[in-house]
Design a protein around this motif. Sequence first.
Motif, PDB file in Angstrom:
ATOM      1  N   GLY A   1       0.790  -1.224   0.000  1.00 38.48           N
ATOM      2  CA  GLY A   1       0.000   0.000   0.000  1.00 38.48           C
ATOM      3  C   GLY A   1       0.820   1.272   0.000  1.00 38.48           C
ATOM      4  N   TYR A   2       2.008   1.208  -0.567  1.00 35.05           N
ATOM      5  CA  TYR A   2       2.834   2.408  -0.661  1.00 35.05           C
ATOM      6  C   TYR A   2       3.334   2.583  -2.086  1.00 35.05           C
ATOM      7  CZ  TYR A   2       6.763   5.624  -0.192  1.00 35.05           C
ATOM      8  OH  TYR A   2       7.634   6.676  -0.366  1.00 35.05           O
ATOM      9  N   LEU A   3       3.110   3.767  -2.629  1.00 30.88           N
ATOM     10  CA  LEU A   3       3.623   4.140  -3.938  1.00 30.88           C
ATOM     11  C   LEU A   3       4.661   5.225  -3.726  1.00 30.88           C
ATOM     12  CD1 LEU A   3       0.234   3.836  -4.169  1.00 30.88           C
ATOM     13  CD2 LEU A   3       0.906   3.869  -6.550  1.00 30.88           C
ATOM     14  N   VAL A   4       5.903   4.932  -4.071  1.00 32.24           N
ATOM     15  CA  VAL A   4       6.980   5.906  -3.917  1.00 32.24           C
ATOM     16  C   VAL A   4       6.731   7.038  -4.906  1.00 32.24           C
ATOM     17  CG1 VAL A   4       9.459   6.318  -4.102  1.00 32.24           C
ATOM     18  CG2 VAL A   4       8.629   4.133  -3.226  1.00 32.24           C
ATOM     19  N   GLY A   5       6.820   8.266  -4.435  1.00 33.40           N
ATOM     20  CA  GLY A   5       6.617   9.395  -5.324  1.00 33.40           C
ATOM     21  C   GLY A   5       6.923  10.707  -4.649  1.00 33.40           C
ATOM     22  N   ALA A   6       6.576  11.757  -5.345  1.00 31.48           N
ATOM     23  CA  ALA A   6       6.770  13.105  -4.818  1.00 31.48           C
ATOM     24  C   ALA A   6       5.502  13.553  -4.094  1.00 31.48           C
ATOM     25  CB  ALA A   6       7.094  14.069  -5.953  1.00 31.48           C
ATOM     26  N   ASP A   7       5.673  14.547  -3.245  1.00 30.15           N
ATOM     27  CA  ASP A   7       4.528  15.110  -2.528  1.00 30.15           C
ATOM     28  C   ASP A   7       3.592  15.859  -3.472  1.00 30.15           C
ATOM     29  OD1 ASP A   7       5.494  14.094  -0.178  1.00 30.15           O
ATOM     30  OD2 ASP A   7       6.271  15.998   0.564  1.00 30.15           O
ATOM     31  N   CYS A   8       4.079  16.248  -4.618  1.00 27.89           N
ATOM     32  CA  CYS A   8       3.280  16.969  -5.606  1.00 27.89           C
ATOM     33  C   CYS A   8       4.034  16.874  -6.936  1.00 27.89           C
ATOM     34  CB  CYS A   8       3.091  18.417  -5.169  1.00 27.89           C
ATOM     35  SG  CYS A   8       1.771  19.281  -6.050  1.00 27.89           S
ATOM     36  N   SER A   9       3.678  17.696  -7.893  1.00 33.96           N
ATOM     37  CA  SER A   9       4.399  17.677  -9.163  1.00 33.96           C
ATOM     38  C   SER A   9       5.858  18.063  -8.924  1.00 33.96           C
ATOM     39  CB  SER A   9       3.748  18.627 -10.171  1.00 33.96           C
ATOM     40  OG  SER A   9       3.685  19.927  -9.639  1.00 33.96           O
ATOM     41  N   ILE A  10       6.704  17.661  -9.844  1.00 34.17           N
ATOM     42  CA  ILE A  10       8.137  17.892  -9.677  1.00 34.17           C
ATOM     43  C   ILE A  10       8.629  18.918 -10.690  1.00 34.17           C
ATOM     44  CG2 ILE A  10       8.532  15.617  -8.686  1.00 34.17           C
ATOM     45  CD1 ILE A  10       9.557  14.701 -11.417  1.00 34.17           C
ATOM     46  N   PRO A  11       9.772  19.543 -10.438  1.00 32.21           N
ATOM     47  CA  PRO A  11      10.303  20.518 -11.397  1.00 32.21           C
ATOM     48  C   PRO A  11      10.483  19.879 -12.785  1.00 32.21           C
ATOM     49  CG  PRO A  11      11.520  20.638  -9.336  1.00 32.21           C
ATOM     50  CD  PRO A  11      10.623  19.429  -9.246  1.00 32.21           C
ATOM     51  N   PHE A  12      10.121  20.607 -13.821  1.00 34.95           N
ATOM     52  CA  PHE A  12      10.250  20.104 -15.191  1.00 34.95           C
ATOM     53  C   PHE A  12      11.668  19.672 -15.515  1.00 34.95           C
ATOM     54  CE2 PHE A  12       6.446  22.875 -15.907  1.00 34.95           C
ATOM     55  CZ  PHE A  12       5.562  21.843 -16.193  1.00 34.95           C
ATOM     56  N   GLU A  13      12.628  20.287 -14.883  1.00 35.32           N
ATOM     57  CA  GLU A  13      14.037  20.001 -15.172  1.00 35.32           C
ATOM     58  C   GLU A  13      14.528  18.705 -14.540  1.00 35.32           C
ATOM     59  OE1 GLU A  13      13.099  22.862 -13.470  1.00 35.32           O
ATOM     60  OE2 GLU A  13      12.819  24.075 -15.246  1.00 35.32           O
ATOM     61  N   THR A  14      13.696  18.029 -13.761  1.00 33.75           N
ATOM     62  CA  THR A  14      14.095  16.764 -13.141  1.00 33.75           C
ATOM     63  C   THR A  14      14.359  15.746 -14.246  1.00 33.75           C
ATOM     64  OG1 THR A  14      12.657  17.252 -11.260  1.00 33.75           O
ATOM     65  CG2 THR A  14      13.464  14.988 -11.458  1.00 33.75           C
ATOM     66  N   THR A  15      15.528  15.160 -14.231  1.00 31.04           N
ATOM     67  CA  THR A  15      15.875  14.215 -15.303  1.00 31.04           C
ATOM     68  C   THR A  15      15.199  12.864 -15.089  1.00 31.04           C
ATOM     69  OG1 THR A  15      17.842  13.382 -14.175  1.00 31.04           O
ATOM     70  CG2 THR A  15      18.130  15.319 -15.611  1.00 31.04           C
ATOM     71  N   ASP A  16      14.922  12.207 -16.190  1.00 30.38           N
ATOM     72  CA  ASP A  16      14.357  10.865 -16.127  1.00 30.38           C
ATOM     73  C   ASP A  16      15.291   9.912 -15.395  1.00 30.38           C
ATOM     74  OD1 ASP A  16      12.188  11.792 -17.555  1.00 30.38           O
ATOM     75  OD2 ASP A  16      12.806  10.875 -19.446  1.00 30.38           O
ATOM     76  N   GLN A  17      16.599  10.137 -15.533  1.00 27.98           N
ATOM     77  CA  GLN A  17      17.576   9.272 -14.886  1.00 27.98           C
ATOM     78  C   GLN A  17      17.381   9.258 -13.372  1.00 27.98           C
ATOM     79  OE1 GLN A  17      19.923   7.133 -16.295  1.00 27.98           O
ATOM     80  NE2 GLN A  17      19.938   6.446 -14.177  1.00 27.98           N
ATOM     81  N   ARG A  18      17.105  10.392 -12.783  1.00 26.59           N
ATOM     82  CA  ARG A  18      16.894  10.479 -11.329  1.00 26.59           C
ATOM     83  C   ARG A  18      15.688   9.628 -10.928  1.00 26.59           C
ATOM     84  NH1 ARG A  18      19.973  14.076  -9.368  1.00 26.59           N
ATOM     85  NH2 ARG A  18      18.864  14.524  -7.460  1.00 26.59           N
ATOM     86  N   LEU A  19      14.651   9.702 -11.716  1.00 22.90           N
ATOM     87  CA  LEU A  19      13.444   8.931 -11.430  1.00 22.90           C
ATOM     88  C   LEU A  19      13.687   7.436 -11.635  1.00 22.90           C
ATOM     89  CD1 LEU A  19      10.865  11.335 -13.074  1.00 22.90           C
ATOM     90  CD2 LEU A  19      11.595  11.242 -10.676  1.00 22.90           C
ATOM     91  N   ARG A  20      14.510   7.089 -12.618  1.00 25.62           N
ATOM     92  CA  ARG A  20      14.862   5.682 -12.822  1.00 25.62           C
ATOM     93  C   ARG A  20      15.640   5.132 -11.634  1.00 25.62           C
ATOM     94  NH1 ARG A  20      14.944   7.105 -18.335  1.00 25.62           N
ATOM     95  NH2 ARG A  20      17.099   7.798 -18.297  1.00 25.62           N
ATOM     96  N   TRP A  21      16.542   5.917 -11.038  1.00 25.21           N
ATOM     97  CA  TRP A  21      17.273   5.459  -9.844  1.00 25.21           C
ATOM     98  C   TRP A  21      16.290   5.106  -8.732  1.00 25.21           C
ATOM     99  CZ3 TRP A  21      20.894  10.293  -9.853  1.00 25.21           C
ATOM    100  CH2 TRP A  21      21.872  10.148 -10.850  1.00 25.21           C
ATOM    101  N   ILE A  22      15.304   5.962  -8.534  1.00 24.82           N
ATOM    102  CA  ILE A  22      14.291   5.722  -7.497  1.00 24.82           C
ATOM    103  C   ILE A  22      13.477   4.485  -7.840  1.00 24.82           C
ATOM    104  CG2 ILE A  22      12.181   6.640  -6.454  1.00 24.82           C
ATOM    105  CD1 ILE A  22      13.514   9.464  -6.850  1.00 24.82           C
ATOM    106  N   ASN A  23      13.038   4.395  -9.089  1.00 25.38           N
ATOM    107  CA  ASN A  23      12.226   3.265  -9.527  1.00 25.38           C
ATOM    108  C   ASN A  23      12.969   1.946  -9.355  1.00 25.38           C
ATOM    109  OD1 ASN A  23      11.499   1.343 -11.951  1.00 25.38           O
ATOM    110  ND2 ASN A  23       9.653   2.509 -11.409  1.00 25.38           N
ATOM    111  N   ARG A  24      14.209   1.907  -9.784  1.00 26.12           N
ATOM    112  CA  ARG A  24      14.999   0.666  -9.676  1.00 26.12           C
ATOM    113  C   ARG A  24      15.246   0.279  -8.222  1.00 26.12           C
ATOM    114  NH1 ARG A  24      18.821   2.736 -14.356  1.00 26.12           N
ATOM    115  NH2 ARG A  24      17.581   2.050 -16.131  1.00 26.12           N
ATOM    116  N   THR A  25      15.467   1.286  -7.399  1.00 27.48           N
ATOM    117  CA  THR A  25      15.668   1.017  -5.969  1.00 27.48           C
ATOM    118  C   THR A  25      14.408   0.448  -5.347  1.00 27.48           C
ATOM    119  OG1 THR A  25      17.279   2.808  -5.826  1.00 27.48           O
ATOM    120  CG2 THR A  25      16.302   2.052  -3.751  1.00 27.48           C
TER     121      THR A  25
END
Length: 139
Positions: free
Chosen positions: A109-133
């Motif tokens: 019952g937990y979805l890892v994510g941000a508290d709200c929308s994220i800065p447009f400049e956030t790279t996909d790579q950063r999100l992939r690190w979180i996803n893979r972890t």
Amino acid sequence: MEQWDEYVRPSDLEVLSTAKSIKDNNILHICGFNNKRNNLKSYREYLFKAVNWATHVENVSLPQGRKIFGGRAVLGGFSNTAKDTLFQADREELILETQRLISETGTEGYLVGADCSIPFETTDQRLRWINRTAYAYNK
């Protein structure tokens, strides 16, 4: 609170009821925009499967929020501004923070994510690190 009950709550509930009639899996986002705090308890009776709020603005952790919302699924954990971990931390710090959030909140019952929308400049790579972890955490 009287104005909330008279004007906001009825329209919120109508929108959520309509959304639920279309699809049962809905996420309620309680915005803490510009550091504006909300009374999270006033949303407990709303119809949703998962809930997202500004954990850092509200100063309510994911486990605390899960209790407020009767054990329903929670989404978030990463503060979302350009000065916060999600945007500024290096790879290792993002991995450690992802692991900490999952360890604190659990894998059910937990979805890892941000508290709200994220800065447009956030790279996909950063999100992939979180996803893979997150993916590896539950193996």
